[in-house]
Design a protein around this motif. Structure first.
Motif, PDB file in Angstrom:
ATOM      1  N   ASP A  10       0.879  -1.168   0.000  1.00 42.88           N
ATOM      2  CA  ASP A  10       0.000   0.000   0.000  1.00 42.88           C
ATOM      3  C   ASP A  10       0.918   1.219   0.000  1.00 42.88           C
ATOM      4  OD1 ASP A  10      -1.724   2.094   0.518  1.00 42.88           O
ATOM      5  OD2 ASP A  10      -2.197   1.450   2.561  1.00 42.88           O
ATOM      6  N   GLY A  13      -0.070   4.385   2.144  1.00 44.57           N
ATOM      7  CA  GLY A  13      -0.350   4.272   3.569  1.00 44.57           C
ATOM      8  C   GLY A  13       0.679   4.980   4.428  1.00 44.57           C
ATOM      9  N   THR A  68      -7.296   6.627  -1.472  1.00 46.87           N
ATOM     10  CA  THR A  68      -6.415   6.322  -0.346  1.00 46.87           C
ATOM     11  C   THR A  68      -7.223   6.326   0.937  1.00 46.87           C
ATOM     12  OG1 THR A  68      -4.529   7.378  -1.444  1.00 46.87           O
ATOM     13  CG2 THR A  68      -4.364   7.049   0.946  1.00 46.87           C
ATOM     14  N   MET A  88      -4.988   0.283  -0.195  1.00 43.27           N
ATOM     15  CA  MET A  88      -4.949  -0.722   0.872  1.00 43.27           C
ATOM     16  C   MET A  88      -5.731  -1.962   0.470  1.00 43.27           C
ATOM     17  SD  MET A  88      -6.239  -0.352   4.853  1.00 43.27           S
ATOM     18  CE  MET A  88      -5.001   0.855   5.321  1.00 43.27           C
ATOM     19  N   SER A 105       1.170  -2.593   4.795  1.00 39.84           N
ATOM     20  CA  SER A 105       0.633  -1.237   4.798  1.00 39.84           C
ATOM     21  C   SER A 105       1.034  -0.521   6.076  1.00 39.84           C
ATOM     22  CB  SER A 105      -0.897  -1.259   4.687  1.00 39.84           C
ATOM     23  OG  SER A 105      -1.437   0.054   4.807  1.00 39.84           O
ATOM     24  N   GLY A 107      -0.784   2.120   6.791  1.00 34.39           N
ATOM     25  CA  GLY A 107      -1.998   2.917   6.901  1.00 34.39           C
ATOM     26  C   GLY A 107      -2.782   2.663   8.177  1.00 34.39           C
ATOM     27  N   GLY A 305       2.698   4.042  11.209  1.00 33.29           N
ATOM     28  CA  GLY A 305       2.403   5.083  10.238  1.00 33.29           C
ATOM     29  C   GLY A 305       3.463   6.167  10.157  1.00 33.29           C
TER      30      GLY A 305
END
Length: 351
Positions: A10, A13, A68, A88, A105, A107, A305
């Motif tokens: 992703d 992310g 997104t 994602m 990811s 995210g 993140g």
């Protein structure tokens, strides 16, 4: 086992998206040249980053999407708005379709868990997925779970977490029978909620051949490496994780302040800089980034993140190792061994 490990990313992310994901993937590719990447996201942003990494560009395929998942989206919103079209979702879909071996990811955690569970479903005999991560300790490393995939859980759920964590520790650390401890407010058998005491009784009575249950572990036992696997329900596990991360940052700030407080301290630092560098590396969250979503019919890894490129590379490395070690098969064998006793235990947690 595939010739190459196919990794779906992703690319949008996390806090900054492609500007960390792509350089991180490039770092991981150097360590694992037998990897190839599917990059989902804004093709313009991805291509701009790939221009600086020709080896990664050669080993990658870019799939464009305009959608997104926001870090602030609620899981239900992400499912409605990002279903089938978000970066994602498409990364997870690649695993379901067999186009990738692992999805990674940085995210929204809730959205990633919701999409992964909705799309991949849980393995037979597992009621709920968990987030498991490798935790640096005084004696090496431990697997800690659940770090926030779900809140609460009865005794059967904690038993299932113990088995999944043991499978992960077994393949990562090459240990035939990892030690397992339940995170509790004390080591005495009378302490803790009823659920955790009941889980302890079940683990002792079952005497599973694939893990060695050693009893309760207090919070300070995580850092000391009291067990190869430390199990908690998601609420307390996530608090433990955030507390440890905050403490590591605080200690790093204290060290920087102390080293700059006087000329004597600065001179002392020059003599001890290798030791301080080793300590910084031990405390650096970038070195141990990457939580595995255990219990799904596919390998999915969650990266922090706000991580940097080196940290994202660590998450990619975790995903790579989970595929090469065939983690899913290991968990399935453990859960459904002994005539399916563990599978029945998990089923009881659902009903």
């Amino acid at each position: 086992m595939p010739q190459k490990v196919r990794i779906a990313l992703d690319a949008m992310g996390g806090d900054v998206g492609a500007s960390v994901v792509i350089p991180g993937a490039a770092i991981a590719l150097k360590k694992h040249p037998d990897s190839e990447f599917l990059l989902y996201g804004d093709s313009k942003q991805i291509d701009e980053q790939l221009a600086a990494h020709p080896a990664l560009k050669k080993a990658s395929r870019v799939v464009h999407t305009d959608v997104t998942v926001s870090m602030h989206d609620k899981p239900s919103q992400a499912l409605r708005r990002g279903r089938k079209t978000s970066s994602m979702w498409l990364a997870i879909d690649a695993v379901k379709k067999g186009e990738a071996d692992v999805a990674i990811s940085a995210g929204n955690t809730g959205a990633l868990m919701a999409m992964a569970r909705f799309h991949l479903h849980t393995m037979p005999g597992i009621d709920r997925p968990a987030i498991a991560a490798v935790w640096p300790t005084a004696r090496g490393e431990s697997v800690v779970l659940d770090l926030g995939a779900s809140i609460g859980g009865d005794a059967n759920h904690l038993v299932t977490l113990s088995v999944m964590g043991s499978a992960m520790a077994s393949v990562l650390f090459n240990i035939e029978r990892p030690t397992v401890g339940l995170l509790n407010i004390g080591v005495e058998e009378i302490k803790g909620h009823e659920e955790i005491r009941e889980a302890a009784e079940k683990l002792r009575a079952m005497n599973l051949p694939q893990l060695n249950y050693i009893g309760f572990v207090e919070g300070d036992g995580i850092g000391s490496g009291a067990a190869d696997v430390i199990v908690a329900e998601g609420f307390s596990g996530n608090i433990a994780l955030k507390a440890a991360e905050g403490t590591a940052r605080q200690m790093a700030d204290f060290l920087r302040g102390a080293m700059a407080s006087s000329w004597q301290s600065k001179i002392g630092y020059l003599f001890a800089r290798k030791a301080f560098q080793a300590l910084r590396d031990k405390l650096d969250p970038n070195k141990s980034n990457g939580g595995v979503l255990l219990g799904l019919k596919g390998v999915v890894v969650k990266s922090h993140g706000g991580i940097n490129a080196e940290g994202f590379a660590s998450a990619v490395n975790v995903g790579y190792e989970m595929v090469r070690c065939d983690l899913l098969t290991k968990i399935n064998q453990m859960i459904n061994s002994d005539g399916g006793a563990l599978a029945q235990t998990a089923q009881e947690a659902v009903s």
